[in-house]
Design an enzyme around this catalytic site. Sequence first.
Site, PDB file in Angstrom:
ATOM      1  CG  HIS A   1      -2.076   0.956   1.054  1.00  0.00           C
ATOM      2  ND1 HIS A   1      -1.976   2.298   1.331  1.00  0.00           N
ATOM      3  CD2 HIS A   1      -3.329   0.739   0.596  1.00  0.00           C
ATOM      4  CE1 HIS A   1      -3.140   2.862   1.053  1.00  0.00           C
ATOM      5  NE2 HIS A   1      -3.976   1.947   0.609  1.00  0.00           N
TER       6      HIS A   1
ATOM      7  CG  ASP B   1      -8.969  -4.352  -2.670  1.00  0.00           C
ATOM      8  OD1 ASP B   1     -10.128  -4.341  -2.227  1.00  0.00           O
ATOM      9  OD2 ASP B   1      -8.467  -3.414  -3.312  1.00  0.00           O
TER      10      ASP B   1
HETATM   11  N1  CMC Z   1       4.208  -7.579  -4.997  1.00  0.00           N
HETATM   12  C1  CMC Z   1       5.550  -7.544  -5.144  1.00  0.00           C
HETATM   13  N2  CMC Z   1       6.305  -6.465  -4.954  1.00  0.00           N
HETATM   14  C2  CMC Z   1       5.694  -5.332  -4.592  1.00  0.00           C
HETATM   15  C3  CMC Z   1       4.293  -5.266  -4.419  1.00  0.00           C
HETATM   16  C4  CMC Z   1       3.550  -6.440  -4.631  1.00  0.00           C
HETATM   17  N3  CMC Z   1       2.216  -6.435  -4.471  1.00  0.00           N
HETATM   18  N4  CMC Z   1       3.948  -4.014  -4.071  1.00  0.00           N
HETATM   19  C5  CMC Z   1       5.078  -3.311  -4.022  1.00  0.00           C
HETATM   20  N5  CMC Z   1       6.135  -4.101  -4.333  1.00  0.00           N
HETATM   21  C6  CMC Z   1       7.559  -3.700  -4.335  1.00  0.00           C
HETATM   22  C7  CMC Z   1       7.899  -2.851  -5.547  1.00  0.00           C
HETATM   23  O1  CMC Z   1       8.307  -3.632  -6.638  1.00  0.00           O
HETATM   24  C8  CMC Z   1       9.010  -1.981  -4.970  1.00  0.00           C
HETATM   25  O2  CMC Z   1      10.171  -2.753  -4.907  1.00  0.00           O
HETATM   26  P1  CMC Z   1      11.625  -2.052  -5.119  1.00  0.00           P
HETATM   27  O3  CMC Z   1      11.775  -1.090  -4.007  1.00  0.00           O
HETATM   28  O4  CMC Z   1      12.600  -3.190  -5.059  1.00  0.00           O
HETATM   29  O5  CMC Z   1      11.561  -1.399  -6.468  1.00  0.00           O
HETATM   30  C9  CMC Z   1       8.561  -1.724  -3.536  1.00  0.00           C
HETATM   31  O6  CMC Z   1       7.760  -2.869  -3.184  1.00  0.00           O
HETATM   32  C10 CMC Z   1       7.750  -0.449  -3.354  1.00  0.00           C
HETATM   33  O7  CMC Z   1       6.620  -0.524  -4.214  1.00  0.00           O
HETATM   34  P2  CMC Z   1       6.033   0.680  -5.074  1.00  0.00           P
HETATM   35  O8  CMC Z   1       5.493   0.164  -6.347  1.00  0.00           O
HETATM   36  O9  CMC Z   1       7.037   1.791  -5.148  1.00  0.00           O
HETATM   37  O10 CMC Z   1       4.860   1.139  -4.123  1.00  0.00           O
HETATM   38  P3  CMC Z   1       3.676   2.085  -4.512  1.00  0.00           P
HETATM   39  O11 CMC Z   1       3.350   2.833  -3.278  1.00  0.00           O
HETATM   40  O12 CMC Z   1       3.995   2.901  -5.726  1.00  0.00           O
HETATM   41  O13 CMC Z   1       2.490   1.081  -4.909  1.00  0.00           O
HETATM   42  C11 CMC Z   1       0.642  -0.399  -4.699  1.00  0.00           C
HETATM   43  C12 CMC Z   1       1.506   0.682  -4.005  1.00  0.00           C
HETATM   44  C13 CMC Z   1      -0.569  -0.700  -3.834  1.00  0.00           C
HETATM   45  C14 CMC Z   1       0.156   0.118  -6.067  1.00  0.00           C
HETATM   46  C15 CMC Z   1       1.522  -1.684  -4.891  1.00  0.00           C
HETATM   47  O14 CMC Z   1       1.924  -2.158  -3.631  1.00  0.00           O
HETATM   48  C16 CMC Z   1       0.775  -2.762  -5.681  1.00  0.00           C
HETATM   49  O15 CMC Z   1       0.779  -2.753  -6.905  1.00  0.00           O
HETATM   50  N6  CMC Z   1       0.098  -3.720  -4.965  1.00  0.00           N
HETATM   51  C17 CMC Z   1      -0.679  -4.746  -5.619  1.00  0.00           C
HETATM   52  C18 CMC Z   1      -2.021  -4.146  -6.054  1.00  0.00           C
HETATM   53  C19 CMC Z   1      -2.976  -3.945  -4.892  1.00  0.00           C
HETATM   54  O16 CMC Z   1      -3.166  -4.835  -4.059  1.00  0.00           O
HETATM   55  N7  CMC Z   1      -3.651  -2.769  -4.880  1.00  0.00           N
HETATM   56  C20 CMC Z   1      -4.664  -2.456  -3.878  1.00  0.00           C
HETATM   57  C21 CMC Z   1      -4.260  -1.324  -2.995  1.00  0.00           C
HETATM   58  S1  CMC Z   1      -5.344  -1.176  -1.554  1.00  0.00           S
HETATM   59  C22 CMC Z   1      -6.895  -0.781  -2.167  1.00  0.00           C
HETATM   60  C23 CMC Z   1      -6.975   0.481  -2.932  1.00  0.00           C
HETATM   61  O17 CMC Z   1      -6.383   1.493  -2.530  1.00  0.00           O
HETATM   62  O18 CMC Z   1      -7.644   0.488  -3.958  1.00  0.00           O
END
Ligand code: CMC
Length: 429
Positions: free
Chosen positions: A307, A364
Amino acid sequence: MSKTVTVRDNDSGKSVELPVLVGSLGPGCIDIKQLPAALGNFTYDSGFAATAACKSAITYIDGNEGTLLYRGYPIDQLASSASFLEVAYLLLEGELPNKEQLAAFEYEVAHHTMVHESVRTFMDGFNYDSHPMAMMCGVVGSLSGFYHDALNMKDPKQRRLAAIRLIAKMPTVAAGCYRHSIGWPVTYPKNKLDYCSRLLNMMFSVPAESYEVDPVAARALNLLFILHADHEQNASTSTVRLVGSTGANPYACVSAGIAALWGPAHGGANEAVLKMLDEIGSVENVPKFIDRAKDKDDPFRLMGFGHRVYKNHDPRASIIREMCHEVLEKLGVEDPRLDLAMALEKIALEDEYFVKRKLYPNVDFYSGIIYKALGIPTNMFTVMFAIARTVGWVAHWLEQHVTEDARIGRPRQIYTGPTLRDYVPIDKR
Ligand code: CMC
């Protein structure tokens, strides 16, 4: 004395003192308004990870502590005691309703649930296998065609009526989209039912026999809707605010919010989690998928994990996890996906990759399993989220119309394209 921060440009030697704004809770925010005039610089913050785009009194999140408050009330207290419309009133009006206020609000919402018959005809124009979120974007946007002329955006009463109409009509539109996809006739809203039971009745009752809403299902939906009702400046709410900042019609704003919610990184994650669990298939395959999630060359991510704001735990996920076991037990549903989800969660929470990056299950991760147990098809999960989040969207839309320093949203950019060059006639290229 109010705090300030001094920013100095080391090349020119110029500096500017910027005020730090403080809210009622949370860290201070450096007000950078003067920066372009003083130093000639903008700020860069991809994904708005460090930028507050507005002031808001609706929802507070502390991502490090795992705190979520609606108008100051902790989410777990609201989830265990309130009804969804009680929470909707709270988010819209700022205070919890008393008995009379709640009854009046429920009456008001119940008496705006119907949609114009032309909306139904409009739905018929969609292909039978259209994704219901695609239909929702179109149908909710089309409501602006029915109420645009009747809306004076400068009148607070009319703005409030638009907000009530949106909350009231979303379940009718959502159920209509679902029934279109399975070829069933629409069921009209029954005003005597509560908000969640009315939705379940519109989705599942058939003209051929009587249908009783299962109170366990209605209660589960009520709780899920409370957890999803608002989440401050998430992608879809920010979208609603950005569109709203132009003075656009509220139905168009909410339609834009629905589009933003649909993405798998946001509200589309609940659908993606179920698909992922089906793809994993069994507990033995979990390590393989965990490895894939960690592999930077593989686009696969563990859906329902991570998140932007919560770096400790998502308080909504803890509530849902507990509820998931309870609902499945009460409904007598056995779903092997729950065991699989728990195995996946356990392995991921112990894995260094996820621990280091503070990646925890989010709201989720478990919500899809509950929706499935309630008989809601996978492609309707994000629609359910949209119904609940409409309350947050309209609360923010109403708030932005009474915010003193509200302006049209207009971010800047770092230009990386070609520098100035002359046009070359086509025969010379
Ligand atoms: N699986 C594997 N690696 C992950 C994941 C994941 N679900 N989420 C983040 N990471 C890694 C990412 O690759 C990065 O690694 P590194 O530092 O080595 O490059 C690190 O963790 C930080 O991630 P980020 O992409 O910079 O984080 P963000 O804040 O931009 O993204 C997120 C947040 C929710 C979009 C992401 O965690 C994600 O895609 N999660 C899966 C989708 C999901 O479950 N979304 C629902 C969110 S809650 C409900 C809502 O708000 O709608």
